[in-house]
Design a protein around this motif. Structure first.
Motif, mmCIF file in Angstrom:
data_model
loop_
_atom_site.group_PDB
_atom_site.id
_atom_site.type_symbol
_atom_site.label_atom_id
_atom_site.label_comp_id
_atom_site.label_asym_id
_atom_site.label_seq_id
_atom_site.Cartn_x
_atom_site.Cartn_y
_atom_site.Cartn_z
ATOM 1 N N ASN A 43 0.804 -1.219 0.000
ATOM 2 C CA ASN A 43 0.000 0.000 0.000
ATOM 3 C C ASN A 43 0.837 1.269 0.000
ATOM 4 O OD1 ASN A 43 -2.667 -0.952 -0.032
ATOM 5 N ND2 ASN A 43 -2.514 -1.519 2.126
ATOM 6 N N ASN A 44 1.985 1.238 0.679
ATOM 7 C CA ASN A 44 2.781 2.438 0.881
ATOM 8 C C ASN A 44 4.143 2.291 0.208
ATOM 9 O OD1 ASN A 44 0.696 3.444 2.591
ATOM 10 N ND2 ASN A 44 1.525 2.176 4.237
ATOM 11 N N PHE A 121 4.359 7.838 -0.324
ATOM 12 C CA PHE A 121 3.035 7.663 -0.938
ATOM 13 C C PHE A 121 2.230 6.738 -0.033
ATOM 14 C CE2 PHE A 121 6.024 8.696 -4.129
ATOM 15 C CZ PHE A 121 5.352 9.379 -5.126
ATOM 16 N N TYR A 122 1.017 7.177 0.331
ATOM 17 C CA TYR A 122 0.203 6.431 1.291
ATOM 18 C C TYR A 122 -1.025 5.804 0.647
ATOM 19 C CZ TYR A 122 3.036 8.802 4.755
ATOM 20 O OH TYR A 122 4.091 9.262 5.497
ATOM 21 N N ASP A 123 -1.256 4.539 1.006
ATOM 22 C CA ASP A 123 -2.500 3.821 0.706
ATOM 23 C C ASP A 123 -2.841 3.799 -0.788
ATOM 24 O OD1 ASP A 123 -4.452 2.193 1.716
ATOM 25 O OD2 ASP A 123 -5.840 3.832 2.184
ATOM 26 N N LEU A 124 -1.838 3.498 -1.635
ATOM 27 C CA LEU A 124 -2.041 3.535 -3.083
ATOM 28 C C LEU A 124 -3.045 2.503 -3.584
ATOM 29 C CD1 LEU A 124 1.481 4.228 -4.613
ATOM 30 C CD2 LEU A 124 -0.297 5.823 -3.893
ATOM 31 N N SER A 126 -5.901 1.682 -2.050
ATOM 32 C CA SER A 126 -7.251 1.963 -1.587
ATOM 33 C C SER A 126 -8.176 2.208 -2.780
ATOM 34 C CB SER A 126 -7.243 3.203 -0.691
ATOM 35 O OG SER A 126 -8.556 3.628 -0.436
ATOM 36 N N ARG A 130 -8.719 9.129 -1.678
ATOM 37 C CA ARG A 130 -7.621 9.743 -2.428
ATOM 38 C C ARG A 130 -6.301 9.215 -1.894
ATOM 39 N NH1 ARG A 130 -9.663 16.029 -2.829
ATOM 40 N NH2 ARG A 130 -11.671 15.511 -3.745
ATOM 41 N N LYS A 131 -5.276 9.274 -2.717
ATOM 42 C CA LYS A 131 -3.944 8.815 -2.327
ATOM 43 C C LYS A 131 -3.079 10.036 -2.073
ATOM 44 C CE LYS A 131 -5.923 5.367 -4.282
ATOM 45 N NZ LYS A 131 -7.333 5.599 -4.476
ATOM 46 N N CYS A 154 -1.995 15.150 -3.571
ATOM 47 C CA CYS A 154 -2.763 13.925 -3.755
ATOM 48 C C CYS A 154 -3.206 13.789 -5.202
ATOM 49 C CB CYS A 154 -3.976 13.888 -2.830
ATOM 50 S SG CYS A 154 -5.277 15.065 -3.260
#
Length: 185
Positions: A43-44, A121-124, A126, A130-131, A154
């Motif tokens: 994810n990150n 980069f967070y939670d790509l 999801s 939004r990322k 984002c």
């Protein structure tokens, strides 16, 4: 007065694992990490750029993400807060609502004066949010002034991201340096 140790796994952190490094030795329009490297496994992610320079002075290096492996780029919103380092009375400034994630601005073309950055980069993966991206950079601009940037932004999409590119937002090429992609996990 007690020194305590806290394992990173207990606070949501994790180790950095190198996915790929791209060395730039001649002019390229972008460095991209496609779905082979940014996929549903993690994810990150973190990007680290070292020694980047542009083909001409006064160019802006930026980042964009894609949800269809680079065919299209959804709307981005970026922000940068800047502090001049090499002045007795440092200047400060900010730019917001940019259409890309900025690394800095007005980069220097000389290979000995360059840009360096770290972006997380967070939670790509999801599919309902939004990322977001946050980071920092040091940049030598076309006048030889040295700046430190706080960066955020984002991609305005709720689909999973599978492509990240670093590019010269002002046109032209990136002509030196390296960019490494790490997964966090």
């Amino acid at each position: 007065g007690v020194l305590k140790r806290l394992d990173a796994s207990l606070i949501g952190g994790g180790s950095l694992n190198l996915v790929k490094t791209t060395a730039i030795t001649s002019g390229v329009s972008e460095v991209a990490f496609n779905s082979t490297y940014t996929n549903s496994t993690y994810n990150n992610y973190m990007l680290i750029g070292r020694g980047l320079s542009t083909s001409a002075d006064n160019k802006d290096i930026g980042i964009k993400m894609s949800v269809d492996n680079g065919s299209n780029f959804a709307t981005h919103v970026g922000f940068r807060l800047v502090h001049q380092i090499n002045a007795s009375s440092p200047s400060y400034g900010a730019s917001g609502n940019l259409s890309y994630i900025p690394i800095g601005s007005d980069e220097e073309a000389d290979n000995d004066d360059n840009s360096n950055f770290k972006m997380t980069f967070y939670d790509l993966n999801s599919d309902n949010a939004r990322k977001f991206v946050v980071g920092e950079a040091t940049v030598v601009n076309q006048n030889g002034d040295i700046y430190f940037y706080h960066i955020g932004g984002c991609i305005v999409s709720t689909s999973a991201v599978n492509y990240i590119k670093v590019y010269n937002n002002s046109g032209g090429n990136l002509d030196d340096g390296s960019i490494s992609l790490y997964r966090i996990g």
